[in-house]
Design a protein around this motif. Structure first.
Motif, PDB file in Angstrom:
ATOM      1  N   ALA A   1       6.557  17.922  92.220  1.00 34.32           N
ATOM      2  CA  ALA A   1       6.155  18.943  93.196  1.00 34.32           C
ATOM      3  C   ALA A   1       6.716  20.312  92.817  1.00 34.32           C
ATOM      4  O   ALA A   1       6.005  21.329  92.856  1.00 34.32           O
ATOM      5  CB  ALA A   1       6.623  18.543  94.596  1.00 34.32           C
ATOM      6  N   LEU A   2       7.988  20.350  92.432  1.00 35.19           N
ATOM      7  CA  LEU A   2       8.630  21.616  92.084  1.00 35.19           C
ATOM      8  C   LEU A   2       8.022  22.224  90.821  1.00 35.19           C
ATOM      9  O   LEU A   2       7.788  23.435  90.748  1.00 35.19           O
ATOM     10  CB  LEU A   2      10.132  21.410  91.885  1.00 35.19           C
ATOM     11  CG  LEU A   2      10.937  21.069  93.142  1.00 35.19           C
ATOM     12  CD1 LEU A   2      12.385  20.745  92.773  1.00 35.19           C
ATOM     13  CD2 LEU A   2      10.891  22.214  94.144  1.00 35.19           C
TER      14      LEU A   2
ATOM     15  N   ILE B   1       4.210  29.899  91.376  1.00 36.18           N
ATOM     16  CA  ILE B   1       5.275  30.767  91.889  1.00 36.18           C
ATOM     17  C   ILE B   1       6.547  30.458  91.111  1.00 36.18           C
ATOM     18  O   ILE B   1       7.057  29.335  91.180  1.00 36.18           O
ATOM     19  CB  ILE B   1       5.525  30.533  93.396  1.00 36.18           C
ATOM     20  CG1 ILE B   1       4.234  30.719  94.193  1.00 36.18           C
ATOM     21  CG2 ILE B   1       6.616  31.462  93.908  1.00 36.18           C
ATOM     22  CD1 ILE B   1       4.361  30.312  95.650  1.00 36.18           C
ATOM     23  N   LYS B   2       7.054  31.430  90.400  1.00 36.93           N
ATOM     24  CA  LYS B   2       8.245  31.200  89.583  1.00 36.93           C
ATOM     25  C   LYS B   2       9.444  30.901  90.478  1.00 36.93           C
ATOM     26  O   LYS B   2       9.925  31.757  91.217  1.00 36.93           O
ATOM     27  CB  LYS B   2       8.532  32.444  88.718  1.00 36.93           C
ATOM     28  CG  LYS B   2       9.576  32.219  87.647  1.00 36.93           C
ATOM     29  CD  LYS B   2       9.079  31.238  86.599  1.00 36.93           C
ATOM     30  CE  LYS B   2      10.093  31.076  85.467  1.00 36.93           C
ATOM     31  NZ  LYS B   2       9.637  30.095  84.469  1.00 36.93           N
ATOM     32  N   LEU B   3       9.911  29.669  90.430  1.00 36.24           N
ATOM     33  CA  LEU B   3      11.042  29.259  91.261  1.00 36.24           C
ATOM     34  C   LEU B   3      12.357  29.521  90.535  1.00 36.24           C
ATOM     35  O   LEU B   3      12.487  29.208  89.346  1.00 36.24           O
ATOM     36  CB  LEU B   3      10.951  27.767  91.596  1.00 36.24           C
ATOM     37  CG  LEU B   3       9.781  27.325  92.482  1.00 36.24           C
ATOM     38  CD1 LEU B   3       9.778  25.808  92.611  1.00 36.24           C
ATOM     39  CD2 LEU B   3       9.866  27.972  93.854  1.00 36.24           C
TER      40      LEU B   3
ATOM     41  N   PHE C   1      19.089  22.994  94.221  1.00 34.15           N
ATOM     42  CA  PHE C   1      19.376  22.635  95.615  1.00 34.15           C
ATOM     43  C   PHE C   1      18.453  21.500  96.082  1.00 34.15           C
ATOM     44  O   PHE C   1      18.911  20.540  96.710  1.00 34.15           O
ATOM     45  CB  PHE C   1      19.201  23.860  96.520  1.00 34.15           C
ATOM     46  CG  PHE C   1      20.464  24.654  96.694  1.00 34.15           C
ATOM     47  CD1 PHE C   1      21.064  25.258  95.600  1.00 34.15           C
ATOM     48  CD2 PHE C   1      21.052  24.810  97.937  1.00 34.15           C
ATOM     49  CE1 PHE C   1      22.233  25.991  95.743  1.00 34.15           C
ATOM     50  CE2 PHE C   1      22.218  25.540  98.100  1.00 34.15           C
ATOM     51  CZ  PHE C   1      22.808  26.137  97.002  1.00 34.15           C
ATOM     52  N   ALA C   2      17.159  21.648  95.796  1.00 32.52           N
ATOM     53  CA  ALA C   2      16.194  20.635  96.240  1.00 32.52           C
ATOM     54  C   ALA C   2      16.489  19.283  95.608  1.00 32.52           C
ATOM     55  O   ALA C   2      16.552  18.253  96.300  1.00 32.52           O
ATOM     56  CB  ALA C   2      14.773  21.086  95.888  1.00 32.52           C
TER      57      ALA C   2
ATOM     58  N   PHE D   1      15.955  29.383  97.084  1.00 29.40           N
ATOM     59  CA  PHE D   1      15.148  30.582  96.859  1.00 29.40           C
ATOM     60  C   PHE D   1      15.772  31.791  97.544  1.00 29.40           C
ATOM     61  O   PHE D   1      15.876  32.877  96.956  1.00 29.40           O
ATOM     62  CB  PHE D   1      13.729  30.349  97.387  1.00 29.40           C
ATOM     63  CG  PHE D   1      12.730  31.360  96.933  1.00 29.40           C
ATOM     64  CD1 PHE D   1      12.036  31.193  95.739  1.00 29.40           C
ATOM     65  CD2 PHE D   1      12.495  32.500  97.689  1.00 29.40           C
ATOM     66  CE1 PHE D   1      11.121  32.135  95.315  1.00 29.40           C
ATOM     67  CE2 PHE D   1      11.570  33.453  97.279  1.00 29.40           C
ATOM     68  CZ  PHE D   1      10.884  33.263  96.080  1.00 29.40           C
ATOM     69  N   ILE D   2      16.212  31.597  98.786  1.00 26.72           N
ATOM     70  CA  ILE D   2      16.823  32.694  99.555  1.00 26.72           C
ATOM     71  C   ILE D   2      18.131  33.148  98.916  1.00 26.72           C
ATOM     72  O   ILE D   2      18.397  34.362  98.784  1.00 26.72           O
ATOM     73  CB  ILE D   2      17.064  32.250 101.018  1.00 26.72           C
ATOM     74  CG1 ILE D   2      15.722  32.032 101.734  1.00 26.72           C
ATOM     75  CG2 ILE D   2      17.901  33.287 101.765  1.00 26.72           C
ATOM     76  CD1 ILE D   2      15.858  31.431 103.122  1.00 26.72           C
ATOM     77  N   LEU D   3      18.966  32.219  98.517  1.00 27.94           N
ATOM     78  CA  LEU D   3      20.252  32.553  97.893  1.00 27.94           C
ATOM     79  C   LEU D   3      20.052  33.292  96.577  1.00 27.94           C
ATOM     80  O   LEU D   3      20.772  34.249  96.256  1.00 27.94           O
ATOM     81  CB  LEU D   3      21.078  31.288  97.662  1.00 27.94           C
ATOM     82  CG  LEU D   3      21.662  30.627  98.915  1.00 27.94           C
ATOM     83  CD1 LEU D   3      22.385  29.328  98.553  1.00 27.94           C
ATOM     84  CD2 LEU D   3      22.640  31.568  99.612  1.00 27.94           C
TER      85      LEU D   3
END
Length: 430
Positions: free
Chosen positions: A361-362, A369-371, A378-379, A421-423
């Motif tokens: 999935a990732l 979307i570049k993760l 984390f995931a 993503f937020i961090l």
């Protein structure tokens, strides 16, 4: 369509179509009753869609899953992939193929299992597996050009004959209360085939086979998608056909209850029953051929994939040495019997499967979307922890959302990805 793509597609179908895939659809078809189509669509989503997705995603990353996971962390890549290859290789799937082929292709003729007959059968079975696996460059031609057509002809003969025998049978009442439940039941049955997990290993064989013909990344992706679609169409057709047979097998409720009480597999019983009706005792032989070929092609594909991977990360030991070692381990474990192999391996798979699903999935999302690495880490970290705790029987896991569907890890994958993503974004802004 290029001939090479067609052959690789049939090879991929033959490798994915193992004995477990043979017995799940009839059982699902029987239990789904008048909700058959919603149930079988759910099965196809996870039993065909996810493995196809796994193969295709691997093609978009140069170096496949190994290089993609190296970016998460080199040690994570090695430990996780070693665990996957051992679990779906010599410690579980390969010995399971031998034990399953024996139980479905030999026991019906001899009446009961004996140590001697099991030993003789597995000796021949794994001897053939080793012979083909020692020449991996010829795997595509041997499986795609020879074994797969025989496998398909045997299955089609059974399906056609079964259609004329069963088309007028009344359907059993569904054991689920609604179409939505039948769809979920189908998804879970497809999940149990473990093919999505295996797709991480099988992608190596496909990519290597295509790279022999082309080094262009765009062409490689196109041929991988083409081969995957061929395999998916063939698998979907067979699953729906076998599910239909189960759906129209009017087994008395008492027989179903007796089978469950005795711990017998319903799918196996249905297939044995319909082949006997269709072709008499000769029908059992046809079923034995189907099962043996399905198991054999899966076994060969796994030996090649596992041996090539280990030779790549530990090149001091030759490919042939790995192939011989893994076949010997599989031969030894297979002689413990099917129940022993499954019972010892399922807990490991229940940890690895959610991690594999999260990885696919990732990596799929990452194509659009570049993760950031923190989102991936984390995931995967949270999913790994939850999966281990779930198998360990931690009390709080039972109250987690989606636990009833064995997907309690999914919310943690989403939360971990968003949090990472937020961090990552906050670090850039700082």
């Amino acid at each position: 369509m290029k001939k090479n793509t067609l052959i690789i597609g049939f090879m991929l179908f033959a490798i994915f179509f193992g004995a477990g895939n043979l017995i799940f659809p009839p059982k699902l078809g029987l239990e789904s009753g008048d909700h058959f189509w919603t149930a079988i669509i759910g099965f196809v989503v996870t039993g065909v869609g996810l493995p196809l997705l796994g193969i295709i995603i691997g093609a978009f990353y140069e170096g496949g899953y190994k290089e993609a996971l190296n970016k998460v962390h080199p040690w994570f890549s090695v430990i996780f992939l070693v665990a996957i290859y051992l679990a779906i290789g010599p410690f579980f799937a390969i010995p399971r193929t031998g034990a399953t082929a024996y139980e479905m292709a030999v026991i019906p003729f001899i009446g009961e299992s004996t140590t001697t007959s099991l030993l003789i059968f597995t000796l021949i079975y794994f001897g053939i597996t080793l012979w083909i696996s020692l020449n991996p460059s010829k795997v595509v031609d041997r499986i795609g050009s020879i074994l797969t057509p025989v496998l398909l002809i045997a299955i089609i003969a059974l399906v056609v004959k079964a259609y004329f025998l069963l088309s007028n049978n009344e359907l059993m009442v569904s054991t689920t209360s609604a179409e939505q439940n039948s769809f979920v039941q189908g998804i879970l049955e497809g999940y149990l085939t473990m093919d999505a997990l295996a797709s991480l290993a099988f992608s190596v064989i496909v990519l290597n086979a295509i790279k022999v013909k082309t080094s262009n990344q765009t062409k490689l992706i196109k041929q991988t998608i083409g081969a995957g679609i061929i395999a998916a169409v063939a698998l979907g057709f067979i699953y729906i056909s076998l599910g239909w047979i189960g759906n129209h097998s009017a087994l008395p409720t008492e027989t179903v209850a007796e089978l469950k009480a005795n711990g017998q597999d319903i799918g196996t019983y249905i297939l044995n029953n319909i082949t006997t009706q269709a072709f008499g005792e000769f029908g059992r032989m046809i079923l034995g051929i189907i099962v043996s070929l399905a198991c054999l092609t899966t076994s060969i594909g796994l030996v090649v994939a596992v041996s090539e991977y280990f030779n790549e990360i530990f090149p001091k030991i030759s490919y042939k040495t790995y192939a011989i070692l893994f076949v010997l381990i599989s031969f030894a474990l297979s002689n413990q019997g099917l129940s022993a192999v499954i019972s010892k391996s399922v807990p490991v798979l229940l940890v690895l499967y959610p991690i594999s699903m999260t990885i696919m999935a990732l990596l799929l999302i990452n194509l659009f979307i570049k993760l950031p690495l923190l989102a991936l880490r984390f995931a995967l970290g949270l999913v790994t922890i939850v999966s281990i705790l779930s198998v360990a029987g931690a009390e709080f896991v039972n109250s987690l959302p989606l636990k009833e569907y064995s997907m309690e890890w999914l919310p943690f994958a989403v939360v971990g990805c968003i949090l990472g993503f937020i961090l990552a974004r906050s670090k850039k802004l700082a």
